[in-house]
Enzyme design. Structure first.
Site, short mmCIF file in Angstrom:
data_model
loop_
_atom_site.label_atom_id
_atom_site.label_comp_id
_atom_site.label_asym_id
_atom_site.label_seq_id
_atom_site.Cartn_x
_atom_site.Cartn_y
_atom_site.Cartn_z
CE1 TYR A 151 -3.82 2.38 0.72
CE2 TYR A 151 -2.41 3.28 2.44
CZ TYR A 151 -3.54 3.37 1.64
OH TYR A 151 -4.38 4.44 1.77
CG ASP A 246 6.05 3.75 0.42
OD1 ASP A 246 6.41 4.50 1.36
OD2 ASP A 246 4.85 3.54 0.15
CE LYS A 274 2.46 4.79 8.15
NZ LYS A 274 1.08 5.05 8.46
N1 HOZ Z 1 -3.66 2.97 6.16
C1 HOZ Z 1 -3.27 3.06 7.53
C2 HOZ Z 1 -2.56 1.86 7.99
N2 HOZ Z 1 -1.70 1.23 7.11
C3 HOZ Z 1 -4.42 3.35 8.42
C4 HOZ Z 1 -4.43 4.76 8.75
C5 HOZ Z 1 -5.51 5.17 9.77
O1 HOZ Z 1 -6.59 4.63 9.73
O2 HOZ Z 1 -5.22 6.03 10.56
#
Ligand code: HOZ
Length: 436
Positions: A151, A246, A274
């Protein structure tokens, strides 16, 4: 260490969820948070400190989400809080340059030799989207290779066979993404160099870039097989495609210099997010100077953002990254040993309870897959017993342990997690396994 939570009920959280559903689809501003994959209503967070989260009903949980990675030093880490407070007194945003941007960039570049130059953006999605635009401009090619279950945020072309919420909710791509755009993305199985070689041969001079999570976090945690990353580097170089690593999730987590350091990788472009923002919204993309100088105002590739390099985010990022730099040996040794103790303890509990579990772990990120078989790619991750994971998740929450609410997400711990938190978690795991 504080005592583990007892679940005093979650009636306030339930009421808050009902109110939120009036305003937000599913009651959330990011789909996985709705807890639909594990059942039960999500607790609403009131506050967090160190390794602990307190919900709106006063229940306390050991937190293994850590805001999906950023809180590597624990919640409300005092130097980060103080840095944000100090910066806020001078205004939250200017839409003009500040010294803090180069201060943070200098620290990032010291940890990432691949980053000659970089740009700050406000999210990982923006970082990967911009890196791909740059790769297309630099190569004059259109097709991108990504990997199933990886992702890279929610830009149109990157949702093809994506992980995270897309895998969690079994959405094959996304409605709203035109076929013409999806067709420019080839999704291949992770950890399979032969598949990459075949795709590069089948599309000569057409692949602009390969983008990947060097350790997958968004299909659950999947480490790269030995030689896989080096193989991708060699193949991309051979075929004139760029390698985009990434590191939004792995950056500053699996080592100070992320997966690039841990696996000795020299990519063309890197994306970060992050941890580098200390919990505030920050993304970064960067790489070789000649590539980065294609960006406006020096070159023809456009990319911009009103809140890019936001002073509060820069302050939080500097406080976090500088702490990691100054205490690297101690921080990464502690993260490794705490995560190892936890993983070994859970494996022992699983063996005792006869629960078939495969643990994938790289440093302080991991996933407990509910399958006895090895998990080396998304197809193997998808064979996990997600219903059992859901029961485990609910039981753990009731025991005061907050895990990512999907089988297809990684868990994280911080330097604030210590022996007490691990003991509380192992006791909870023992009880949760009984409930399966
Ligand atoms: N896509 C995020 C985890 N891989 C989730 C982000 C969220 O819901 O804060």
């Amino acid at each position: 260490m504080t005592t583990p939570s007892t679940t005093a009920g979650r009636s306030r959280s339930h009421a808050l969820q009902t109110r939120a559903e009036r305003f937000f689809p599913g009651g959330v501003n990011s789909p996985v948070r709705a807890f639909r994959a594990v059942g039960g209503a999500p607790p609403f967070v009131a506050s967090a400190a160190g390794a602990w989260i307190t919900d709106a009903d006063g229940n306390r949980y050991v937190d293994y989400v850590g805001s999906w990675g950023p809180m590597i030093l624990g919640h409300a880490f005092p130097p980060v809080v103080e840095a944000i407070e100090r910066a806020a007194r001078n205004s939250a945003s200017y839409g003009a340059s500040t010294a803090a941007e180069a201060d943070l960039a200098e620290r990032i570049a010291a940890c990432y030799p691949a980053l000659d130059k970089m740009r700050f953006v406000s999210s990982g999605t923006e970082a990967t989207m911009s890196a791909i635009r740059l790769a297309r401009a630099a190569t004059g090619r259109k097709i991108i290779i990504k990997f199933e279950g990886c992702y890279h945020g929610h830009a149109d072309g990157l949702l093809v066979k994506a992980g995270s919420g897309v895998a969690t909710f079994g959405i094959p791509g996304s409605a709203g993404v035109p076929e013409e755009i999806a067709r420019l993305t080839l999704a291949l199985p992770y950890n399979d160099l032969a598949a990459v070689e075949a795709a590069l041969a089948a599309h000569p001079d057409a692949i602009a870039a390969i983008i990947l999570e060097p350790v997958v976090g968004n299909a659950g945690c999947i480490p790269p097989a030995p030689g896989y990353l080096a193989g991708l580097r060699a193949l991309t170089a051979q075929h004139g495609a760029l390698l985009i690593v990434d590191e939004v999730m792995t950056g500053f987590r699996v080592a100070l210099g992320g997966a690039c350091e841990r696996y000795n990788l020299d990519p063309d472009l890197v994306t970060l997010g992050k941890i580098v923002g200390g919990g505030l919204p920050v993304g970064v993309f960067g790489g070789k100077r000649l590539l980065m100088d294609l960006l406006a105002p020096l070159g023809p590739v456009y990319q911009a953002g009103t809140l890019s390099g936001n002073p509060l985010a820069m302050a939080a990022g500097i406080a976090t990254v500088s702490y990691l730099q100054e205490h690297a040996a101690e921080v990464y040794a502690k993260l490794e040993s705490t995560a190892k103790t936890l993983a070994e303890g859970v494996a022992a509990e699983a063996a005792k309870a006869g629960v078939a579990l495969t643990t994938n772990r790289v440093g302080a990120m991991w996933t407990w897959f509910f399958t006895p078989a090895p998990v080396r790619n998304y197809e193997e991750a998808a064979k996990s017993d997600t219903a059992a994971f859901g029961r485990f998740h609910r039981a753990m929450l009731d025991q005061g342990v907050w895990l990512p609410p999907s089988q297809f997400e990684a868990a994280f711990l911080s330097t604030a997690h210590g022996e007490g938190e691990i003991a509380a978690t192992l006791a909870a795991v023992g009880e949760a396994f009984k409930a399966l």
